[in-house]
Scaffold this motif. Structure first.
Motif, PDB file in Angstrom:
ATOM      1  N   THR A 286       0.641  -1.505   0.053  1.00  0.00           N
ATOM      2  CA  THR A 286      -0.485  -0.411  -0.310  1.00  0.00           C
ATOM      3  C   THR A 286       1.026   1.200   0.079  1.00  0.00           C
ATOM      4  O   THR A 286       0.774   2.647   0.473  1.00  0.00           O
ATOM      5  CB  THR A 286      -1.004   0.560   0.958  1.00  0.00           C
ATOM      6  OG1 THR A 286      -0.562  -0.031   2.503  1.00  0.00           O
ATOM      7  CG2 THR A 286      -2.120  -1.317   1.111  1.00  0.00           C
TER       8      THR A 286
ATOM      9  N   TYR B 241       3.909   4.488  -1.200  1.00  0.00           N
ATOM     10  CA  TYR B 241       4.124   5.144  -2.324  1.00  0.00           C
ATOM     11  C   TYR B 241       5.489   6.473  -1.791  1.00  0.00           C
ATOM     12  O   TYR B 241       5.348   6.262  -0.411  1.00  0.00           O
ATOM     13  CB  TYR B 241       2.503   6.265  -2.532  1.00  0.00           C
ATOM     14  CG  TYR B 241       2.118   6.778  -1.433  1.00  0.00           C
ATOM     15  CD1 TYR B 241       2.430   7.986  -1.421  1.00  0.00           C
ATOM     16  CD2 TYR B 241       1.260   6.200  -1.063  1.00  0.00           C
ATOM     17  CE1 TYR B 241       2.474   9.485  -0.716  1.00  0.00           C
ATOM     18  CE2 TYR B 241       0.014   7.438  -0.342  1.00  0.00           C
ATOM     19  CZ  TYR B 241       1.142   8.403   0.099  1.00  0.00           C
ATOM     20  OH  TYR B 241       0.399   9.157   1.371  1.00  0.00           O
TER      21      TYR B 241
ATOM     22  N   THR C   6       3.387   4.420  -7.215  1.00  0.00           N
ATOM     23  CA  THR C   6       2.885   3.727  -6.511  1.00  0.00           C
ATOM     24  C   THR C   6       4.107   2.984  -6.060  1.00  0.00           C
ATOM     25  O   THR C   6       5.410   2.519  -7.026  1.00  0.00           O
ATOM     26  CB  THR C   6       2.164   2.839  -6.557  1.00  0.00           C
ATOM     27  OG1 THR C   6       2.824   2.635  -8.009  1.00  0.00           O
ATOM     28  CG2 THR C   6       1.188   3.791  -6.909  1.00  0.00           C
TER      29      THR C   6
END
Length: 264
Positions: free
Chosen positions: A134, A136, A176
């Protein structure tokens, strides 16, 4: 695993440990990371040094709340203002030098998103980068009237190439971890749930297969010809950042954004 430290750490546990402030660079966090890196350099049984965070963020960068309350200092000349600023970032410069010169295999374990300095300082100088799915990276340097900090322009150019690095550093594009794995900056992605356990499991597996001294020697030989350029990039960026503060560019950008927010 390292033996108990002879130093008393408050903001790290051999890890970033300010989850309530999203691991921002306030308190004693930077000096304690430098202390830990120095200590682990001499630890006889350590092969991997892992920098990671607690909580949902790896780091949110500068601790804005900590700096907002500081009284503004009047300087009698631009030179004095620049020297004062350079003095204020000496710990950050030593942190980068400590990572660049670290003897062990330096592993960055991005347990979550990294913003600002948290995204810029660490990935380019780490030997191995592991990330939670999850996560970035994002840097708002241009939006805030700043420049890519402490060698990150050079490091990301080498890692990603000029055009991708410019998109990230100039335009503040959010990248990401999936993109960064495809581009070669990130080695492995693990699930966010149980991330730290997966990192330990992965590194233990490498130690079961590979000789620790050989891995450290591979790191030393790879980084040896890069050291001078990396350190020069750190100081060039520090000097450029100082000039932006001498010009009051960040202050003007903040004032402009506040006017827009308030509809003025």
């Amino acid at each position: 695993m390292a033996s108990p430290s002879k130093y008393k750490y408050g903001d790290i546990i051999y890890e970033l440990n300010r989850p309530k402030s999203l691991n921002a660079f306030g308190g004693n966090l930077l000096i304690e990371v430098v202390t830990a890196l120095r200590e682990l350099n001499e630890h006889p049984d350590t092969v991997f040094t892992v920098i990671t965070g607690e909580g949902r963020f790896f780091s949110s960068g500068a601790d804005v709340k900590a700096t907002a309350g500081k009284k503004e200092v009047e300087h009698f000349s631009p030179a004095a203002k620049k020297i004062d600023f350079m003095d204020s970032i000496s710990t950050a410069i030593e942190l980068l030098r400590s990572m660049i010169d670290h003897k062990k295999v330096l592993v960055l374990a991005l347990n979550g998103p990294a913003v600002g300095g948290g995204a810029a300082w660490f990935p380019g100088v780490a030997d191995i980068v592991l990330a939670a799915d999850t996560g970035y990276l994002q840097v708002p340097f241009s939006a805030l009237g700043l420049v890519p900090e402490f060698g990150s322009a050079t490091n990301f150019y080498h890692s990603l190439g000029a055009h991708r690095a410019n998109d990230f550093l100039m335009f503040g594009r959010k990248l990401t971890v999936q993109e960064l794995e495809q581009w070669g900056l990130i080695n492995r992605i693990f699930p966010t749930q149980g991330f730290h356990d997966k990192v330990v499991e992965f590194l233990e597996e490498q130690l079961s297969v590979n000789d620790g001294k050989s891995m450290m020697e591979a790191k030393r030989l790879q980084n040896l010809p890069l050291r001078r350029d990396r350190m020069l990039a750190v100081y060039d960026a520090a000097e450029a950042l100082a000039e932006r503060f001498v010009e009051d560019a960040p202050k003007q950008r903040f004032a402009e954004k506040n006017r827009l927010l308030l509809g003025g």
